[in-house]
Design a protein around this motif. Structure first.
Motif, PDB file in Angstrom:
ATOM      1  N   GLY A 172       0.805  -1.210   0.000  1.00 46.89           N
ATOM      2  CA  GLY A 172       0.000   0.000   0.000  1.00 46.89           C
ATOM      3  C   GLY A 172       0.837   1.258   0.000  1.00 46.89           C
ATOM      4  O   GLY A 172       2.008   1.254  -0.369  1.00 46.89           O
ATOM      5  N   ASN A 173       0.235   2.291   0.448  1.00 49.90           N
ATOM      6  CA  ASN A 173       0.851   3.606   0.439  1.00 49.90           C
ATOM      7  C   ASN A 173       2.185   3.596   1.168  1.00 49.90           C
ATOM      8  O   ASN A 173       2.329   3.027   2.227  1.00 49.90           O
ATOM      9  CB  ASN A 173      -0.099   4.569   1.164  1.00 49.90           C
ATOM     10  CG  ASN A 173       0.385   5.993   1.085  1.00 49.90           C
ATOM     11  OD1 ASN A 173       1.071   6.352   0.146  1.00 49.90           O
ATOM     12  ND2 ASN A 173       0.014   6.781   2.059  1.00 49.90           N
ATOM     13  N   ARG A 224      -0.881   1.657  -4.992  1.00 53.40           N
ATOM     14  CA  ARG A 224      -2.247   1.254  -5.331  1.00 53.40           C
ATOM     15  C   ARG A 224      -3.034   2.448  -5.816  1.00 53.40           C
ATOM     16  O   ARG A 224      -2.534   3.565  -5.897  1.00 53.40           O
ATOM     17  CB  ARG A 224      -2.918   0.635  -4.107  1.00 53.40           C
ATOM     18  CG  ARG A 224      -3.020   1.562  -2.899  1.00 53.40           C
ATOM     19  CD  ARG A 224      -4.215   1.224  -2.040  1.00 53.40           C
ATOM     20  NE  ARG A 224      -4.170  -0.094  -1.431  1.00 53.40           N
ATOM     21  CZ  ARG A 224      -3.617  -0.379  -0.253  1.00 53.40           C
ATOM     22  NH1 ARG A 224      -3.011   0.568   0.431  1.00 53.40           N
ATOM     23  NH2 ARG A 224      -3.675  -1.583   0.254  1.00 53.40           N
ATOM     24  N   TYR A 228     -10.304   8.361  -4.017  1.00 50.66           N
ATOM     25  CA  TYR A 228     -10.179   9.821  -4.018  1.00 50.66           C
ATOM     26  C   TYR A 228      -9.329  10.345  -5.180  1.00 50.66           C
ATOM     27  O   TYR A 228      -9.343  11.535  -5.488  1.00 50.66           O
ATOM     28  CB  TYR A 228      -9.635  10.345  -2.677  1.00 50.66           C
ATOM     29  CG  TYR A 228      -8.219   9.901  -2.340  1.00 50.66           C
ATOM     30  CD1 TYR A 228      -7.104  10.469  -2.941  1.00 50.66           C
ATOM     31  CD2 TYR A 228      -8.013   8.897  -1.403  1.00 50.66           C
ATOM     32  CE1 TYR A 228      -5.818  10.047  -2.635  1.00 50.66           C
ATOM     33  CE2 TYR A 228      -6.735   8.469  -1.080  1.00 50.66           C
ATOM     34  CZ  TYR A 228      -5.635   9.049  -1.707  1.00 50.66           C
ATOM     35  OH  TYR A 228      -4.372   8.625  -1.411  1.00 50.66           O
ATOM     36  N   ASN A 255      -1.541  -1.190   4.611  1.00 51.13           N
ATOM     37  CA  ASN A 255      -1.945   0.201   4.450  1.00 51.13           C
ATOM     38  C   ASN A 255      -1.424   1.058   5.585  1.00 51.13           C
ATOM     39  O   ASN A 255      -0.995   0.553   6.613  1.00 51.13           O
ATOM     40  CB  ASN A 255      -3.476   0.320   4.360  1.00 51.13           C
ATOM     41  CG  ASN A 255      -4.177  -0.185   5.601  1.00 51.13           C
ATOM     42  OD1 ASN A 255      -3.906   0.276   6.716  1.00 51.13           O
ATOM     43  ND2 ASN A 255      -5.074  -1.154   5.424  1.00 51.13           N
ATOM     44  N   ALA A 256      -1.470   2.351   5.348  1.00 51.32           N
ATOM     45  CA  ALA A 256      -1.217   3.337   6.402  1.00 51.32           C
ATOM     46  C   ALA A 256      -2.577   3.743   6.956  1.00 51.32           C
ATOM     47  O   ALA A 256      -3.509   3.973   6.184  1.00 51.32           O
ATOM     48  CB  ALA A 256      -0.515   4.547   5.809  1.00 51.32           C
ATOM     49  N   TYR A 331     -10.641  -2.295  10.916  1.00 52.03           N
ATOM     50  CA  TYR A 331     -10.243  -1.208  10.008  1.00 52.03           C
ATOM     51  C   TYR A 331     -11.487  -0.713   9.288  1.00 52.03           C
ATOM     52  O   TYR A 331     -12.308  -1.506   8.820  1.00 52.03           O
ATOM     53  CB  TYR A 331      -9.226  -1.764   9.002  1.00 52.03           C
ATOM     54  CG  TYR A 331      -8.828  -0.825   7.883  1.00 52.03           C
ATOM     55  CD1 TYR A 331      -7.713   0.009   8.009  1.00 52.03           C
ATOM     56  CD2 TYR A 331      -9.529  -0.787   6.681  1.00 52.03           C
ATOM     57  CE1 TYR A 331      -7.320   0.859   6.979  1.00 52.03           C
ATOM     58  CE2 TYR A 331      -9.143   0.056   5.646  1.00 52.03           C
ATOM     59  CZ  TYR A 331      -8.038   0.876   5.800  1.00 52.03           C
ATOM     60  OH  TYR A 331      -7.650   1.706   4.770  1.00 52.03           O
ATOM     61  N   TYR A 339      -9.158  14.016   5.872  1.00 50.54           N
ATOM     62  CA  TYR A 339      -9.046  13.287   7.129  1.00 50.54           C
ATOM     63  C   TYR A 339     -10.301  13.572   7.950  1.00 50.54           C
ATOM     64  O   TYR A 339     -11.121  14.429   7.582  1.00 50.54           O
ATOM     65  CB  TYR A 339      -7.774  13.712   7.881  1.00 50.54           C
ATOM     66  CG  TYR A 339      -6.492  13.264   7.203  1.00 50.54           C
ATOM     67  CD1 TYR A 339      -6.180  11.913   7.089  1.00 50.54           C
ATOM     68  CD2 TYR A 339      -5.594  14.191   6.676  1.00 50.54           C
ATOM     69  CE1 TYR A 339      -5.005  11.498   6.469  1.00 50.54           C
ATOM     70  CE2 TYR A 339      -4.418  13.785   6.059  1.00 50.54           C
ATOM     71  CZ  TYR A 339      -4.126  12.435   5.952  1.00 50.54           C
ATOM     72  OH  TYR A 339      -2.978  12.032   5.335  1.00 50.54           O
ATOM     73  N   SER A 359      -8.321   2.969   1.908  1.00 48.57           N
ATOM     74  CA  SER A 359      -8.089   1.911   0.906  1.00 48.57           C
ATOM     75  C   SER A 359      -8.563   0.563   1.457  1.00 48.57           C
ATOM     76  O   SER A 359      -9.394   0.500   2.346  1.00 48.57           O
ATOM     77  CB  SER A 359      -6.597   1.839   0.567  1.00 48.57           C
ATOM     78  OG  SER A 359      -5.856   1.446   1.699  1.00 48.57           O
ATOM     79  N   GLY A 396      -0.499  14.462   5.239  1.00 51.59           N
ATOM     80  CA  GLY A 396       0.098  13.447   4.361  1.00 51.59           C
ATOM     81  C   GLY A 396       1.590  13.286   4.570  1.00 51.59           C
ATOM     82  O   GLY A 396       2.121  12.176   4.481  1.00 51.59           O
TER      83      GLY A 396
HETATM   84  O1  LIG Z   1      -2.912   3.435   0.428  1.00 46.60           O
HETATM   85  P1  LIG Z   1      -3.025   3.656   1.880  1.00 46.60           P
HETATM   86  O2  LIG Z   1      -4.359   3.307   2.430  1.00 46.60           O
HETATM   87  O3  LIG Z   1      -1.917   2.990   2.659  1.00 46.60           O
HETATM   88  O4  LIG Z   1      -2.832   5.226   2.086  1.00 46.60           O
HETATM   89  C1  LIG Z   1      -3.345   5.995   3.148  1.00 46.60           C
HETATM   90  C2  LIG Z   1      -4.649   6.535   2.741  1.00 46.60           C
HETATM   91  C3  LIG Z   1      -4.222   7.708   1.894  1.00 46.60           C
HETATM   92  O5  LIG Z   1      -3.789   7.353   0.627  1.00 46.60           O
HETATM   93  C4  LIG Z   1      -3.080   8.260   2.614  1.00 46.60           C
HETATM   94  C5  LIG Z   1      -3.551   9.285   3.547  1.00 46.60           C
HETATM   95  O6  LIG Z   1      -2.507   9.793   4.293  1.00 46.60           O
HETATM   96  O7  LIG Z   1      -2.547   7.123   3.322  1.00 46.60           O
END
Ligand SMILES: O=P(O)(O)O[C@@H]1C[C@H](O)[C@@H](CO)O1
Length: 426
Positions: A172-173, A224, A228, A255-256, A331, A339, A359, A396
């Motif tokens: 993920g992110n 990913r 949004y 994910n984050a 989750y 946010y 996500s 972010g």
């Molecule tokens: O792709 P993930 O869910 O890890 O990313 C998270 C959700 C947003 O893209 C970002 C917000 O800070 O992090």
């Protein structure tokens, strides 16, 4: 053979002695008890500005041949005009035309065949990349079908990965370095893969990796797609279906996330034991629209998507690799990119949410639909603000920073977890 359905319509019309008596006996036109075939004509029209209804039909027969025309308003905004004639010797003949320009509502794009896959075929699944502006980052929609990947972009990956590839690390992110866990990786930039979306978010490298973790073959997404960003949920989850088609059996998702549970601290790992699909509850689900039975059933159970045995294994593997205070929780995903407000954070607490992100849940939905096993975890990158007196605000950069600081331990965890999972046969 006299046609039946083509002639059924006039029954019950003002001159309805035509159909049954002349044709159902199958003896031809003239040998009946009622003399000569009769002519008739009928028609109707509905035109209503308020509802937008606009359709009509007219038909006439001279006793030997029926001629008619009808207009149908299609859901894509066009009008279909069918002009036909029919007689008992040659059957039914139709000329089909269209007026207007088709719009592409998402629910039709979800249907691989497209509802109008006949003469014009504009809705066909294989057109989606050209039509929907994936790369523009605008309001993209997609259809994903076995056809798209078996003979298109997917073809190039099939060799070598189709047989026995049973794990997929879905990064993920901000965890780009999870990709470093993949050995001997062959890497493809998303932008170079035909029909693939591109990541527009910072921290999402936008690369698809093929390689191994231990001896387990993996496909890994470095980056990913999020709702949004403007992608439809079916576009966001397209790679999950691609993985299914490549032979993947288990989806590993990271994910984050923001900590909603007041006891959670930044930097902790939360194994996902359940999820709340806020978008889905509001009707925004990647499976909305036509169900492609080749991937799975129309209705999908989600109560058993996360396997407690896998999480038990993950806990012990995590402890082995030095992860401290591993949490296990619920989750929830929101659409983002905003946010949460203080009120939203408190609402989620009441609802039993432990961590929130943007996500994952739609990915697990699509994975469950097509029969993939799922293992998912969050890195808590920030503690959600639950009080009006707090001076903290999530951003972010902070999420990215915390992810960077923790990616080493996440990599270590994934490197161990995937081989253990493979060996365990869970
Ligand atoms: O792709 P993930 O869910 O890890 O990313 C998270 C959700 C947003 O893209 C970002 C917000 O800070 O992090």
């Amino acid at each position: 053979e006299p046609p039946s359905s083509g002639y059924g319509t006039p029954l019950g019309s003002p001159l309805g002695n035509y159909g049954n008596q002349n044709y159902e006996g199958g003896n031809g036109h003239h040998d009946n008890d009622h003399g000569e075939p009769k002519s008739y004509e009928f028609g109707y029209q509905v035109k209503d500005e308020y509802t937008g209804n606009n359709y009509n039909r007219k038909e006439a027969s001279d006793g030997n041949q029926v001629r008619g025309e009808y207009r149908v308003q299609l859901p894509d905004g066009r009008t279909q005009i069918v002009t036909y004639y029919a007689d008992w010797q040659t059957g039914f003949h139709a000329d089909v035309k269209y007026e207007g320009t088709a719009q592409y509502p998402e629910q039709y794009n979800n249907y691989q065949g497209g509802y109008n896959n006949g003469p014009s075929g504009q809705y066909g699944g294989s057109n989606y990349a050209q039509n929907n502006g994936y790369n523009g980052g605008g309001s993209a929609t997609s259809s994903v079908s076995i056809k798209d990947y078996s003979s298109g972009s997917g073809g190039q990956y099939n060799s070598g990965y189709n047989s026995g590839s049973n794990y997929d690390s879905y990064s993920g992110n901000n965890f780009g370095s999870l990709g470093d866990a993949v050995t001997n990786a062959t890497k493809f930039d998303y932008k170079d893969i035909p029909n693939f979306p591109v990541s527009t978010v910072m921290g999402h490298a936008g690369r698809l990796l093929f390689g191994h973790i231990g001896s387990t073959p993996v496909v890994c997404m470095q980056g990913r797609f999020h709702f949004y960003e403007g992608y439809s949920l079916s576009a966001c989850t397209m790679p999950v279906r691609l993985m299914k088609l490549l032979g993947v059996t288990t989806l590993v998702v990271s994910n984050a996330a923001g900590g909603i549970n007041p006891s959670y601290r930044t930097g902790q790992i939360m194994l996902i034991k359940d999820q709340i699909n806020f978008l889905g509850l509001a009707g925004v689900n990647p499976l909305r629209g036509h169900n492609d039975e080749r991937f799975g059933d129309r209705f999908v159970a989600m109560n058993d998507v996360f396997d407690p045995e896998i999480n038990k294994l993950a806990k012990s593997v995590g402890e082995m690799t030095g992860l401290k205070e591993i949490q296990e929780g619920v989750y929830a995903s929101v659409g983002g990119p905003t946010y949460e407000t203080v009120a939203e954070v408190n609402l989620m607490r009441v609802l039993g949410v432990d961590a929130v992100g943007m996500s994952t849940v739609h990915e697990t939905v699509v994975a469950k639909h097509c029969g993939l096993k799922v293992f998912a975890f969050s890195l808590i990158t920030n503690e959600c603000v639950a009080s009006y007196s707090s001076k903290e605000t999530p951003d972010g950069e902070e999420v990215l920073q915390v992810a960077k600081e923790n990616e080493g331990k996440l990599k270590g965890f994934v490197e161990k977890m995937i081989p253990h999972l493979a060996k365990s046969k869970l």
